[in-house]
Motif scaffolding. Structure first.
Motif, PDB file in Angstrom:
ATOM      1  N   LYS A  33      25.868  35.034  -6.859  1.00 60.77           N
ATOM      2  CA  LYS A  33      24.562  35.251  -6.229  1.00 60.77           C
ATOM      3  C   LYS A  33      23.718  34.018  -6.509  1.00 60.77           C
ATOM      4  CE  LYS A  33      22.942  38.504  -4.560  1.00 60.77           C
ATOM      5  NZ  LYS A  33      22.827  38.889  -3.110  1.00 60.77           N
ATOM      6  N   ASP A  46      26.940  36.505  -2.314  1.00 58.79           N
ATOM      7  CA  ASP A  46      27.084  35.295  -1.504  1.00 58.79           C
ATOM      8  C   ASP A  46      28.540  34.852  -1.447  1.00 58.79           C
ATOM      9  OD1 ASP A  46      24.301  35.200  -1.192  1.00 58.79           O
ATOM     10  OD2 ASP A  46      24.051  34.007  -3.015  1.00 58.79           O
ATOM     11  N   GLU A  47      29.226  35.016  -2.562  1.00 55.62           N
ATOM     12  CA  GLU A  47      30.631  34.640  -2.659  1.00 55.62           C
ATOM     13  C   GLU A  47      31.329  35.559  -3.652  1.00 55.62           C
ATOM     14  OE1 GLU A  47      31.678  30.512  -3.417  1.00 55.62           O
ATOM     15  OE2 GLU A  47      29.613  29.889  -2.935  1.00 55.62           O
ATOM     16  N   GLY A  91      29.535  37.411   1.958  1.00 56.57           N
ATOM     17  CA  GLY A  91      28.737  36.286   2.435  1.00 56.57           C
ATOM     18  C   GLY A  91      28.965  36.041   3.903  1.00 56.57           C
ATOM     19  N   THR A  92      29.342  34.823   4.254  1.00 54.36           N
ATOM     20  CA  THR A  92      29.596  34.478   5.654  1.00 54.36           C
ATOM     21  C   THR A  92      31.001  34.868   6.100  1.00 54.36           C
ATOM     22  OG1 THR A  92      30.427  32.267   5.098  1.00 54.36           O
ATOM     23  CG2 THR A  92      28.032  32.505   5.430  1.00 54.36           C
ATOM     24  N   GLY A 120      33.375  29.908   0.075  1.00 57.56           N
ATOM     25  CA  GLY A 120      32.057  29.426  -0.307  1.00 57.56           C
ATOM     26  C   GLY A 120      32.068  28.148  -1.120  1.00 57.56           C
TER      27      GLY A 120
END
Length: 286
Positions: free
Chosen positions: A192, A239-240, A262-263, A267
């Protein structure tokens, strides 16, 4: 081509290697193991693995059959005899063969069984999975509660890995009392911001050698490290995520239980920690 393996002081072709049917490792899973990676023909973080081996043996009231120098010499010999450039050395020590089956420990002077073998893994450091990331599922953690001892009791991790394989993903994260403990054969992390979060050491998880190195390197890189429990839901919203192990080094996790982390792509933090780890370990390899 046959490998050369080490069994109780002798180097021999793998076809000739034998262990008694009365060995307690076979009958009781009464033994411990270590796996040390090899890069460029050299051993990665050997000192850490030696220390954990000694600790595991002590916890099981087993005598360490070799000094650190002897273990290093044996490891180097099996690497050399098998021409390993990239791969692993597997080491197992069991309580040995007492002559018959019995639940009680045999006499303390019973000779342990010591086995080492190599596995060649060309391209180990340049794994394509490190660029795409792993997908994992969660499964209940129903193992015994001395996971800090690296024993050969690996049936449930094997079952969890098979569950992951059947689900078409790469691995499983184990969950107990609502919190992630670890992966099937690795430690688990989430990220995070600039903070790496991973479960604190206890008897609930293996005290990973790669874990210790990565957390040390993260702190040196001015990243914050928080050792605490986290849930699957928190991991999915991170986030990862990534895992660490002696054979996978630092491996990004991009999906958990079907939800992108995340995406959904590898990451920055996991990528950087893998780079730092491999660079530093190569420098320190023996």
């Amino acid at each position: 081509m046959s490998r050369t393996v080490y069994v109780n002081g002798d180097y021999m072709p793998e076809e000739e290697a034998k262990v008694s049917v009365f060995d307690r490792g076979f009958l009781m899973a009464d033994g411990v193991y270590e796996v040390t990676s090899v890069l460029g023909g050299k051993l990665i973080d050997f000192d850490g693995h030696s220390k954990r081996l000694a600790r595991s043996l002590t916890e099981l009231e087993m005598t360490n059959p070799h000094s650190d120098a002897e273990w290093l010499a044996i490891h180097r010999e099996v690497v050399a005899r098998n021409g390993i450039d990239e791969g692993m050395v597997y080491l197992q020590v069991t309580r040995g063969n007492p002559g018959d089956r019995d639940f009680a420990y045999p006499p303390a002077d019973t000779a342990p069984t010591v086995v080492l073998f190599t596995q060649a893994k060309p391209g180990l450091a340049d794994s394509p999975a490190a660029k795409t990331g792993w997908r994992v599922i969660s499964v209940p953690d129903i193992r015994w509660h001395r996971r800090d001892i690296k024993t050969v009791q690996l049936l449930y991790p094997s079952m969890a890995k098979m569950a992951a394989k059947k689900a078409g993903v790469d691995d499983a994260w184990l969950v107990e009392d609502g919190f992630v403990t670890e992966g099937t054969s690795n430690n688990a992390y989430i990220v995070k911001g600039n903070k790496i979060i991973t479960r604190a050491l206890s008897s609930d998880i293996l005290h990973g050698i790669t874990r210790a190195a990565v957390l040390r390197f993260a702190k040196e890189a001015q990243m914050e490290v928080e050792e605490r429990n986290f849930t699957i839901d928190e991991a999915q919203k991170a986030d990862e995520a990534f895992i660490t192990s002696a054979s996978a080094f630092v491996m990004p996790v991009v999906e958990i239980d079907g939800a992108a982390v995340g995406t959904g792509a590898v990451g920055r933090v996991a990528t950087r920690m893998r780079e730092i780890y491999l660079d530093e370990m190569r420098k320190a390899a023996v």
